[in-house]
Design a protein around this motif. Structure first.
Motif, short mmCIF file in Angstrom:
data_model
loop_
_atom_site.label_atom_id
_atom_site.label_comp_id
_atom_site.label_asym_id
_atom_site.label_seq_id
_atom_site.Cartn_x
_atom_site.Cartn_y
_atom_site.Cartn_z
N LEU A 1 0.83 -1.20 0.00
CA LEU A 1 0.00 0.00 0.00
C LEU A 1 0.87 1.26 0.00
O LEU A 1 1.65 1.48 -0.91
CB LEU A 1 -0.97 -0.04 1.18
N GLN A 2 0.77 2.10 1.04
CA GLN A 2 1.51 3.36 1.05
C GLN A 2 3.01 3.20 1.36
O GLN A 2 3.74 4.18 1.28
CB GLN A 2 0.86 4.33 2.02
N MET A 3 3.44 2.02 1.67
CA MET A 3 4.88 1.79 1.87
C MET A 3 5.51 1.10 0.67
O MET A 3 6.67 0.72 0.70
CB MET A 3 5.13 0.97 3.13
N LYS A 4 4.77 0.96 -0.42
CA LYS A 4 5.29 0.30 -1.62
C LYS A 4 5.83 1.36 -2.58
O LYS A 4 5.10 1.93 -3.38
CB LYS A 4 4.20 -0.54 -2.29
N GLY A 5 7.11 1.62 -2.49
CA GLY A 5 7.75 2.59 -3.39
C GLY A 5 7.35 4.02 -3.14
O GLY A 5 7.28 4.82 -4.07
N ASN A 6 7.11 4.38 -1.89
CA ASN A 6 6.60 5.71 -1.58
C ASN A 6 7.71 6.75 -1.49
O ASN A 6 8.73 6.55 -0.84
CB ASN A 6 5.83 5.68 -0.25
N SER A 7 7.47 7.85 -2.17
CA SER A 7 8.23 9.08 -2.02
C SER A 7 7.29 10.19 -2.44
O SER A 7 6.07 9.98 -2.47
CB SER A 7 9.50 9.05 -2.87
N GLY A 8 7.79 11.36 -2.72
CA GLY A 8 6.91 12.44 -3.15
C GLY A 8 7.70 13.59 -3.72
O GLY A 8 8.83 13.85 -3.31
N ILE A 9 7.09 14.28 -4.68
CA ILE A 9 7.67 15.47 -5.30
C ILE A 9 6.85 16.66 -4.81
O ILE A 9 5.65 16.75 -5.10
CB ILE A 9 7.62 15.37 -6.83
N PHE A 10 7.47 17.55 -4.06
CA PHE A 10 6.76 18.68 -3.47
C PHE A 10 7.13 19.96 -4.21
O PHE A 10 8.25 20.47 -4.07
CB PHE A 10 7.10 18.82 -1.99
N LEU A 11 6.19 20.46 -5.00
CA LEU A 11 6.37 21.76 -5.64
C LEU A 11 6.35 22.84 -4.57
O LEU A 11 5.48 22.83 -3.70
CB LEU A 11 5.27 22.01 -6.66
N GLN A 12 7.34 23.74 -4.65
CA GLN A 12 7.46 24.81 -3.67
C GLN A 12 7.43 24.27 -2.23
O GLN A 12 6.93 24.93 -1.32
CB GLN A 12 6.37 25.87 -3.89
N SER A 13 7.95 23.07 -2.04
CA SER A 13 8.10 22.44 -0.72
C SER A 13 6.78 22.09 -0.04
O SER A 13 6.79 21.57 1.07
CB SER A 13 8.90 23.36 0.24
#
Length: 251
Positions: free
Chosen positions: A121-133
């Motif tokens: 689920l949310q731990m399967k390959g999780n990361s994130g791209i944060f525009l303007q942090s």
């Protein structure tokens, strides 16, 4: 050239008056020749940076990135570089660009690792791209992963599900092209216009000019707080996701 333009202006002034009286407008009256757009040379291959791009990661080092310590002080980024990619080192924290951005075009490629027994689920390959942090485009493994749809790959986290699941497979490189219009704040922090985003994943449009309701929190509802240009941020969510070929254009 100036004389030609002056002559065209006179013709247009005359024909506009004529049009108001039922006549026709000359085609030259709806044409203009300046200012000329700047010349930009596209990348030599699809996905490669154009001539006006800022290359944030070229496969060699993390010189364009920093981490923040517990006091908010900038320190060297702790992620590792291997095989032309930068890889999350779980527990070392998020990284952010040294440079600040507003409206932009962002190209970024990512690869999710083979999941461990507890990576579902949310731990399967999780990361994130944060525009303007602040505003997250979700990075997640989308292969056989029945998580909540406004938290799946291609989503604007906890706000908008993607129009399609364009994920091509675990341990395969995925390509995001993101077009970002930053929110505008006026006097006393009053919002003048919200943020808007278009997201293309592997050539498939998954977010079409979506207007954000605010930030993208895990708990609670989105809100806006006034801000200006801010760094691009990549998330450490405890999974060794890899990134490569990251470039950005100021718009």
């Amino acid at each position: 050239m100036k004389k030609v333009l002056m002559l065209i202006s006179l013709i247009c002034a005359f024909t506009t008056m004529s049009a108001q009286e039922g006549g026709h407008v000359a085609p030259e009256c709806t044409e203009w020749y300046s200012p000329q757009p700047p010349k930009v040379q596209p990348g030599d291959k699809p996905g490669n940076p154009p001539s006006d791009a800022i290359v944030l990661f070229d496969g060699k080092d993390l010189s364009k990135w920093v981490s923040l310590d517990k006091d908010g002080k900038e320190v060297d980024a702790k992620w590792k570089v291997e095989d032309g990619a930068m890889v999350v080192v779980p527990g070392t924290g998020t990284i952010q660009t040294k440079e600040y951005f507003g409206d932009c075009q962002l190209h970024i490629e990512f690869k999710t690792p083979k999941p461990g027994p507890n990576n579902t689920l949310q731990m399967k390959g999780n990361s994130g791209i944060f525009l303007q942090s602040i505003y997250e485009v979700q990075v997640l493994d989308g292969e056989d992963n029945p998580t909540y749809v406004n938290g799946m790959v291609g989503s604007i986290y906890k706000q908008q599900a993607p129009a399609a699941n364009a994920f091509t497979g675990t341990e395969k490189w995925q390509v995001y092209d993101i077009y970002w219009k930053a929110p505008r704040f006026g006097t006393d922090g009053v919002m003048e216009s919200p943020a808007m985003i278009t997201v293309v994943l592997n050539g498939i449009l998954v977010q079409n000019n979506y207007i954000l309701k605010g930030n993208t929190p895990y708990i609670g509802f989105p809100t806006y707080k006034p801000h200006g240009r801010l760094p691009l941020l990549l998330q450490d969510h405890g999974v060794p996701v890899a990134y490569r070929n990251i470039w950005i254009r100021n718009l």
